[in-house]
Enzyme design. Structure first.
Site, mmCIF file in Angstrom:
data_model
loop_
_atom_site.group_PDB
_atom_site.id
_atom_site.type_symbol
_atom_site.label_atom_id
_atom_site.label_comp_id
_atom_site.label_asym_id
_atom_site.label_seq_id
_atom_site.Cartn_x
_atom_site.Cartn_y
_atom_site.Cartn_z
ATOM 1 N N SER A 53 -102.276 1.444 0.873
ATOM 2 C CA SER A 53 -103.415 2.041 1.560
ATOM 3 C C SER A 53 -102.982 2.516 2.946
ATOM 4 O O SER A 53 -101.879 2.214 3.404
ATOM 5 C CB SER A 53 -104.523 1.001 1.718
ATOM 6 O OG SER A 53 -104.116 0.058 2.696
ATOM 7 N N LYS A 54 -103.890 3.228 3.583
ATOM 8 C CA LYS A 54 -103.596 3.750 4.917
ATOM 9 C C LYS A 54 -103.245 2.600 5.871
ATOM 10 O O LYS A 54 -102.350 2.713 6.702
ATOM 11 C CB LYS A 54 -104.802 4.528 5.437
ATOM 12 C CG LYS A 54 -104.359 5.701 6.263
ATOM 13 C CD LYS A 54 -105.426 6.738 6.423
ATOM 14 C CE LYS A 54 -104.768 7.942 7.092
ATOM 15 N NZ LYS A 54 -105.607 9.058 7.223
ATOM 16 N N ARG A 55 -103.974 1.520 5.734
ATOM 17 C CA ARG A 55 -103.735 0.370 6.629
ATOM 18 C C ARG A 55 -102.333 -0.208 6.465
ATOM 19 O O ARG A 55 -101.737 -0.731 7.386
ATOM 20 C CB ARG A 55 -104.779 -0.715 6.346
ATOM 21 C CG ARG A 55 -105.646 -0.949 7.533
ATOM 22 C CD ARG A 55 -106.425 -2.233 7.511
ATOM 23 N NE ARG A 55 -105.865 -3.296 6.723
ATOM 24 C CZ ARG A 55 -106.588 -4.107 5.974
ATOM 25 N NH1 ARG A 55 -107.885 -3.919 5.884
ATOM 26 N NH2 ARG A 55 -106.028 -5.097 5.314
#
Ligand code: GLU
Length: 480
Positions: free
Chosen positions: A251-253
């Site tokens: 994910s982006k995180r």
């Protein structure tokens, strides 16, 4: 039959390409280089509803900045172009007609509503959706000018289709599990399946390296190859890239950002290369950081792993720090030019080089430079609270006054690390001061911070005038 190596990276411009997805591009490029072959960038933009305007530029820019510019592609052209699928529609129609004639494709006029209904029924009955071949019945054939799609007729035989995947080994799928998939959609565009196969053939692709989420599509591709009578490429399905704790999609995180974002933060392209190469591949040694030529030599399909790769951003940061530490300082200076605080421009290069020397050891990415060096260029503000952490205001002021007196005695030419250390240690002993407390007080006075490069080196680089001015400023702040 062995062919010369031609590989392709075939992203769909449906959004920005994050580093995890460009891993397929890197593996393809490495395999081409390893074999003195050709790498192709092909843009698969046949899903018009998900098309994102500037995605193609972002993809090509990312490849260029990583140094994996393809040999053939939309920007460079090449003998197998065009390399954007929406510019190849005539070709797909031509080949679709061939399969219509052989009966491998058939027309289907079923409305979206009817198909949705079939899907719901299949779902309720607990089995996978398969088109019921309603339009194959002569009685249900409609006029050609009514909206229709072309479907691929899954043959009755053989009962299953198998291939040897260069990463996964033998894989086999039962044909009864396959649906008569759409080859040409009602809007005239081909589906991914159809265009992908035609282009892999026409572009003479020898190896297809792509993420393993495409494994379920491969039987359909092989059936198309069979229907055309073409030789399929070698497939090598790459393990998925998961977040650092595994089990779920990146994910982006977790760090799923673009190559450009990483470069903006001051990650080096060569660190990204080594890191991306390690996502599902290793050469069996403990080496972690590679130069590009080393990667090209070492890269083989047989060392691509089956199990999912973990995207651990901390490891990337560690690799980046390692490369920074080993980089010649002059090169680091020129590559970090755009990262320095604006104020640094007013100082001589030699002074900036000295500041860089003091931080190079612990610099992990280039955008940390302002935070680590600003006190070299900007007068710090030493907070009273920090100055009096271990001393009362009066005590701290006395220590600083004595220090200024002692350091003032050093001549400009004696203002160097060892003389500074000698003078400061002497003072520490004379007044029986705790090293940690006294050095801390000096550090805060000259840098405004509790953690900074080595004290004596910092004083040395700042120079006599600046150091004494800052010590006096801290002293007067305490006395006011
Ligand atoms: N266009 C597909 C994608 O976006 C390519 C899959 C393949 O390489 O065949 O990933």
């Amino acid at each position: 039959m062995s062919r010369s190596v031609r590989v392709r990276f075939a992203p769909s411009p449906t959004g920005y390409l994050h580093v995890g997805s460009i891993r397929s591009g890197l593996f393809n490029w490495l395999w081409a280089r390893h074999n003195h072959g050709v790498s192709v960038l092909r843009i698969e933009d046949t899903d018009r509803s998900r098309y994102v305007e500037d995605a193609i530029d972002q993809i090509t820019d990312s490849m260029d900045t990583l140094g994996i510019t393809p040999d053939e592609g939309p920007r460079q052209g090449g003998p197998y172009g065009p390399y954007i699928q929406s510019e190849r529609l005539d070709l797909y129609h031509q080949w679709a007609n061939t399969l219509l004639e052989t009966g491998a494709l058939y027309r289907c006029w079923c409305s979206p509503e009817r198909l949705a209904d079939l899907r719901t029924k299949a779902q309720k009955a607990g089995h996978a959706f398969k088109y019921d071949r309603y339009c194959l019945k002569p009685a249900n054939v409609r006029p050609l000018d009514e909206p229709n799609v072309l479907r691929f007729l899954i043959p009755e035989k053989p009962a299953s289709i198998a291939w040897h995947d260069a990463v996964r080994g033998r894989l086999e799928f039962k044909l009864t599990d396959l649906d008569d998939f759409v080859a040409i959609k009602a809007d005239g565009y081909p589906t991914y399946q159809f265009a992908n196969v035609i282009d892999d053939h026409l572009m003479e692709i020898s190896h297809v390296m792509r993420a393993d989420e495409w494994i379920p599509s491969t039987p359909k591709h092989l059936l198309l190859f069979q229907a055309f009578g073409w030789e399929p490429p070698i497939y090598a399905h790459l393990p998925s890239v998961q977040g650092p704790t595994g089990g779920k999609k990146l994910s982006k995180r977790d760090g799923a950002q673009s190559v450009q974002d990483y470069l903006k933060e001051g990650y080096l392209p060569e660190a990204l290369m080594s890191f991306l190469a390690s996502l599902g591949w290793n050469d069996g040694t403990t080496q972690e950081v590679y130069t590009t030529p080393e990667l090209v030599t070492a890269f083989t399909l047989s060392r691509i792993q089956k199990s999912p790769a973990r995207f651990d951003r901390e490891r990337l940061t560690w690799m980046n720090g390692l490369l920074i530490r080993h980089m010649p300082r002059g090169e680091l200076m020129s590559r970090s030019e755009s990262f320095w605080p604006i104020e640094a421009a007013d100082f001589p290069l030699e002074y900036r080089m000295q500041a860089l020397r003091l931080i190079q050891e612990r610099l992990k990415f280039l955008s940390e430079i302002p935070e680590l060096t600003d006190f070299f260029f900007i007068e710090p503000h030493a907070e009273r609270e920090l100055l009096t952490k271990n001393y009362s205001s009066e005590e701290a002021a006395i220590h600083l006054t004595r220090l200024v007196e002692a350091l003032n005695e050093l001549t400009e030419s004696d203002w160097n690390e060892s003389e500074l250390e000698r003078a400061i240690r002497k003072l520490t002993q004379k007044h029986d001061l705790k090293v940690g407390h006294f050095f801390g007080l000096i550090r805060i006075s000259i840098t405004g911070r509790t953690s900074a490069p080595g004290l004596f080196e910092t004083l040395d680089v700042l120079g006599k005038n600046t150091s004494l001015r800052r010590l006096q400023a801290a002293q007067s702040a305490l006395s006011s």
